[in-house]
Scaffold this motif. Structure first.
Motif, PDB file in Angstrom:
ATOM      1  N   MET A   1     -50.221   0.062   6.790  1.00  0.00           N
ATOM      2  CA  MET A   1     -49.816  -0.229   8.074  1.00  0.00           C
ATOM      3  C   MET A   1     -48.693   1.030   8.139  1.00  0.00           C
ATOM      4  N   LYS A   2     -48.583   1.459   9.387  1.00  0.00           N
ATOM      5  CA  LYS A   2     -47.558   2.677   9.608  1.00  0.00           C
ATOM      6  C   LYS A   2     -46.373   2.011   9.866  1.00  0.00           C
ATOM      7  N   GLU A   3     -45.129   2.731   9.699  1.00  0.00           N
ATOM      8  CA  GLU A   3     -44.003   2.124  10.055  1.00  0.00           C
ATOM      9  C   GLU A   3     -43.605   1.620  11.621  1.00  0.00           C
ATOM     10  N   PHE A   4     -44.213   2.531  12.477  1.00  0.00           N
ATOM     11  CA  PHE A   4     -44.017   1.875  13.903  1.00  0.00           C
ATOM     12  C   PHE A   4     -44.760   0.689  14.215  1.00  0.00           C
ATOM     13  N   GLN A   5     -45.755   0.388  13.342  1.00  0.00           N
ATOM     14  CA  GLN A   5     -46.514  -0.972  13.314  1.00  0.00           C
ATOM     15  C   GLN A   5     -45.641  -2.086  13.042  1.00  0.00           C
ATOM     16  N   LYS A   6     -44.444  -2.199  12.482  1.00  0.00           N
ATOM     17  CA  LYS A   6     -43.674  -3.181  11.962  1.00  0.00           C
ATOM     18  C   LYS A   6     -42.668  -3.609  13.121  1.00  0.00           C
ATOM     19  N   GLN A   7     -42.680  -4.606  13.413  1.00  0.00           N
ATOM     20  CA  GLN A   7     -41.877  -5.141  14.311  1.00  0.00           C
ATOM     21  C   GLN A   7     -40.381  -4.700  14.540  1.00  0.00           C
ATOM     22  N   ASN A   8     -39.814  -4.791  13.422  1.00  0.00           N
ATOM     23  CA  ASN A   8     -38.469  -4.271  13.088  1.00  0.00           C
ATOM     24  C   ASN A   8     -38.184  -3.021  12.760  1.00  0.00           C
ATOM     25  N   CYS A   9     -39.125  -2.061  12.858  1.00  0.00           N
ATOM     26  CA  CYS A   9     -38.772  -0.792  12.211  1.00  0.00           C
ATOM     27  C   CYS A   9     -37.573  -0.106  13.180  1.00  0.00           C
ATOM     28  N   SER A  10     -37.059   0.781  12.411  1.00  0.00           N
ATOM     29  CA  SER A  10     -35.651   1.365  12.738  1.00  0.00           C
ATOM     30  C   SER A  10     -35.774   2.724  13.429  1.00  0.00           C
ATOM     31  N   ILE A  11     -37.072   3.317  12.990  1.00  0.00           N
ATOM     32  CA  ILE A  11     -37.172   4.801  13.396  1.00  0.00           C
ATOM     33  C   ILE A  11     -37.132   4.844  14.815  1.00  0.00           C
ATOM     34  N   THR A  12     -36.968   6.072  15.260  1.00  0.00           N
ATOM     35  CA  THR A  12     -36.939   6.514  16.746  1.00  0.00           C
ATOM     36  C   THR A  12     -38.388   6.478  17.296  1.00  0.00           C
ATOM     37  N   LEU A  13     -38.334   6.220  18.548  1.00  0.00           N
ATOM     38  CA  LEU A  13     -39.713   6.296  19.286  1.00  0.00           C
ATOM     39  C   LEU A  13     -40.268   7.733  18.872  1.00  0.00           C
ATOM     40  N   GLN A  14     -39.432   8.814  18.816  1.00  0.00           N
ATOM     41  CA  GLN A  14     -40.160  10.244  18.473  1.00  0.00           C
ATOM     42  C   GLN A  14     -40.778  10.332  17.241  1.00  0.00           C
ATOM     43  N   GLU A  15     -39.854   9.423  16.224  1.00  0.00           N
ATOM     44  CA  GLU A  15     -40.354   9.527  14.826  1.00  0.00           C
ATOM     45  C   GLU A  15     -41.784   8.667  14.746  1.00  0.00           C
ATOM     46  N   GLY A  16     -41.733   7.787  15.457  1.00  0.00           N
ATOM     47  CA  GLY A  16     -42.823   6.840  15.668  1.00  0.00           C
ATOM     48  C   GLY A  16     -44.228   7.670  16.072  1.00  0.00           C
ATOM     49  N   LEU A  17     -43.929   8.615  17.048  1.00  0.00           N
ATOM     50  CA  LEU A  17     -45.012   9.302  17.857  1.00  0.00           C
ATOM     51  C   LEU A  17     -45.398  10.162  16.616  1.00  0.00           C
ATOM     52  N   ASP A  18     -44.463  11.100  16.033  1.00  0.00           N
ATOM     53  CA  ASP A  18     -44.794  11.941  14.905  1.00  0.00           C
ATOM     54  C   ASP A  18     -45.872  11.116  13.698  1.00  0.00           C
ATOM     55  N   ILE A  19     -45.589  10.036  13.583  1.00  0.00           N
ATOM     56  CA  ILE A  19     -46.272   9.339  12.610  1.00  0.00           C
ATOM     57  C   ILE A  19     -47.658   8.804  13.170  1.00  0.00           C
ATOM     58  N   TYR A  20     -47.607   8.445  14.277  1.00  0.00           N
ATOM     59  CA  TYR A  20     -48.776   8.250  14.968  1.00  0.00           C
ATOM     60  C   TYR A  20     -49.722   9.391  15.133  1.00  0.00           C
ATOM     61  N   TYR A  21     -49.252  10.488  15.379  1.00  0.00           N
ATOM     62  CA  TYR A  21     -49.844  11.811  15.604  1.00  0.00           C
ATOM     63  C   TYR A  21     -50.729  12.276  14.173  1.00  0.00           C
ATOM     64  N   GLN A  22     -49.827  11.737  13.200  1.00  0.00           N
ATOM     65  CA  GLN A  22     -50.489  12.357  11.814  1.00  0.00           C
ATOM     66  C   GLN A  22     -51.680  11.331  11.488  1.00  0.00           C
TER      67      GLN A  22
END
Length: 158
Positions: A1-22
């Motif tokens: 599971m990627k960080e952005f897929q956790k309900q309470n992740c504290s990364i920014t939306l941009q960081e989530g996009l970066d992970i998503y693109y990876q």
């Protein structure tokens, strides 16, 4: 599971996009914005991150439910999206390879989770803006989800 897929992740939306693109397969072409699409694919990618979903077909189906019921989606948005050459080509390829019954089957397979999403959308505080403002990129995902009342279905629970 990627960080952005956790309900309470504290990364920014941009960081989530970066992970998503990876997560994209470098050996497969990915769909990117161009003069035909404007920012449609960027907005679509933001919905993947805010609703905690990747790009497999099951999760694309779930994203459809989130967008239809949990965003300020308008019919003109889907028309614009479907008119882009990239999406036309993708759907033509999928229809040729799998046929219409494949799509019916995948929606039926995910019906229970679609219902869960619809009920979660009803409970949201406000609709997610489909045309995601750029200033959201610096906000933590958990704060955005709290602001909008988004309660994702975490991947390990699917």
């Amino acid at each position: 599971m990627k960080e952005f897929q956790k309900q309470n992740c504290s990364i920014t939306l941009q960081e989530g996009l970066d992970i998503y693109y990876q997560t994209f397969d470098v050996n497969k072409p990915s769909i990117k914005d161009d003069e035909h699409s404007g920012n449609l694919f960027f907005y679509h990618d933001c919905t993947h991150v805010i609703f905690g979903l990747n790009t497999n077909l099951d999760q694309e189906v779930l994203l459809d439910a989130w967008v239809l019921f949990g965003s300020d989606f308008k019919l003109k948005d889907i028309k614009a999206y479907m008119k882009t050459p990239q999406i036309k080509s993708l759907y033509d390829d999928l229809m040729t390879e799998y046929g219409i019954f494949f799509f019916f089957k995948i929606y039926m397979k995910n019906f229970k989770n679609i219902l869960k999403i619809i009920f979660r959308c009803i409970k949201m505080k406000k609709k997610w803006p489909l045309h995601c403002p750029k200033y959201f990129l610096v906000k933590p995902i958990n704060e955005l989800r709290d602001e909008f009342g988004i309660n994702i279905i975490e991947i390990n629970k699917l």
